[in-house]
Write an enzyme that holds these catalytic residues in place. Structure first.
Site, PDB file in Angstrom:
ATOM      1  N   SER A 175      39.120  -4.620   8.631  1.00 42.70           N
ATOM      2  CA  SER A 175      38.602  -3.688   7.631  1.00 42.70           C
ATOM      3  C   SER A 175      38.060  -2.477   8.365  1.00 42.70           C
ATOM      4  CB  SER A 175      37.520  -4.348   6.776  1.00 42.70           C
ATOM      5  OG  SER A 175      36.471  -4.871   7.577  1.00 42.70           O
ATOM      6  N   GLU A 205      35.495   1.276   8.138  1.00 46.93           N
ATOM      7  CA  GLU A 205      34.467   2.051   7.473  1.00 46.93           C
ATOM      8  C   GLU A 205      34.745   3.538   7.642  1.00 46.93           C
ATOM      9  OE1 GLU A 205      30.091   1.140   7.713  1.00 46.93           O
ATOM     10  OE2 GLU A 205      30.074   3.100   8.739  1.00 46.93           O
ATOM     11  N   ASP A 262      18.383   3.660   4.463  1.00 42.47           N
ATOM     12  CA  ASP A 262      17.351   4.323   5.253  1.00 42.47           C
ATOM     13  C   ASP A 262      16.638   5.374   4.417  1.00 42.47           C
ATOM     14  OD1 ASP A 262      18.072   2.896   7.577  1.00 42.47           O
ATOM     15  OD2 ASP A 262      19.737   4.293   7.931  1.00 42.47           O
ATOM     16  N   PHE A 286      22.622   6.519  18.205  1.00 36.81           N
ATOM     17  CA  PHE A 286      22.737   5.620  17.059  1.00 36.81           C
ATOM     18  C   PHE A 286      22.148   4.244  17.411  1.00 36.81           C
ATOM     19  CE2 PHE A 286      26.844   7.864  15.457  1.00 36.81           C
ATOM     20  CZ  PHE A 286      26.072   8.859  14.890  1.00 36.81           C
ATOM     21  N   HIS A 328      35.540  -5.586  11.691  1.00 38.60           N
ATOM     22  CA  HIS A 328      35.239  -4.415  10.867  1.00 38.60           C
ATOM     23  C   HIS A 328      35.030  -3.239  11.811  1.00 38.60           C
ATOM     24  CE1 HIS A 328      33.855  -2.309   7.269  1.00 38.60           C
ATOM     25  NE2 HIS A 328      32.837  -1.830   7.969  1.00 38.60           N
TER      26      HIS A 328
END
Length: 299
Positions: free
Chosen positions: A17, A19, A111, A221, A271
């Site tokens: 998958s 994103e 967030d 990140f 993912h």
């Protein structure tokens, strides 16, 4: 060399998958749809579209998800958060998604909006936690529900045990899949997986893979997300700030090594955080044996 990299599973055993995130400019939108069209050929299980802090990309997220439904055969999973929204507004979004043909939600606490501060505060009339959101989704319709989990601990958690408590609560509320925060040390993932299984958590816990296109950005990140950056990884990219060609080769090698190691250990679902680019993800999938149908037919 090929034998050293090749996983033991057969190609049709891998579930993938992706994103994506909503683009900010027309040029970025063109790039996104080029990426979507290329990766669509690999027949992913689903593709998710992120949702900005405070709902800042709400309309763009909905537009992209709706277009994926209309124009592709891929199954989109829309991100949805608790931030800055009343329950009735979130519920209305869910009904709109269901009416548009979306059957999968990635349920997140979210967030705080930029500038509000670092501490999350629930909307007075909203869903207070991701567990509450999962329960609310279950009341609206029979969505597939993916949730996040943190193998190295959420930045606000006191311990891994607290993270496992949170994951268990989301499963009890109706979550059907967990997707991990990205990590670079596979042992971190396997230790967390063992603890989750030891608690009786049986839903898929899918490793989230972040191919490193910009090391400094990813390191930033990671710091915010509570993910560690091993010294050996930093050393690989040291001195390559002005050498994009070598940096790209190192990025590809590093991502391939991580995924192939996971595959050899029996992981069959991945993912990918694509950063709206297809090249590294497409290459990794190719090495896994996940290829367009026409290519496998020729072989």
């Amino acid at each position: 060399m090929f034998n050293a990299l090749h996983p033991t599973a057969s190609p049709n055993q891998f579930t993938i998958s992706y994103e994506f995130f909503p683009p900010k400019t027309p040029e970025m939108e063109t790039q996104l749809w080029q990426t979507i069209n290329r990766l669509a050929a690999l027949k992913p299980h689903f593709v998710s579209v992120t949702y900005g802090a405070g709902g800042t990309t709400r309309e763009r997220t909905h537009s992209i998800v709706a277009r994926i439904v209309r124009e592709t055969e891929m199954k989109p999973a829309a991100h949805l958060t608790c931030v800055s929204a009343a329950r009735e507004d979130v519920d209305a979004i869910l009904r709109d998604y269901w009416d548009a043909g979306v059957r999968h939600i990635v349920a997140l606490r979210g967030d705080p909006p930029t500038g509000v501060g670092s501490k999350f505060e629930a909307h007075p009339k909203g869903y207070a936690t991701s567990t509450d959101l999962v329960s609310g989704i279950r009341r609206i319709a029979d969505f597939e529900i993916s949730v996040s989990t943190y193998p190295e601990g959420h930045p606000e958690s006191a311990s891994i045990e607290q993270d496992l408590d949170a994951l268990q609560a989301k499963v009890d509320a109706g979550a059907t899949r967990a997707i991990t925060q990205f990590f670079f040390d596979n042992d971190v993932y396997f230790r967390f997986l063992d603890k989750a299984r030891g608690r009786g958590i049986t839903i898929p816990i899918v490793p989230g893979i972040m191919p490193i296109r910009n090391f400094k950005q990813v390191a930033g990140f990671a710091q915010k997300a509570g993910a560690s950056v091993p010294r050996w990884l930093a050393e690989r990219f040291d001195g390559l700030d002005e050498d994009p060609e070598t940096r790209a080769l190192i990025a590809a090698t590093t991502a391939v090594e991580q995924v192939m190691s996971l595959a050899r250990a029996g992981v069959n679902e991945f993912h990918f955080y694509t950063n709206n680019r297809a090249d590294l993800v497409f290459a990794i999938c190719h090495l896994l044996g996940v290829r367009p149908v026409r290519e496998r037919a020729i072989a």
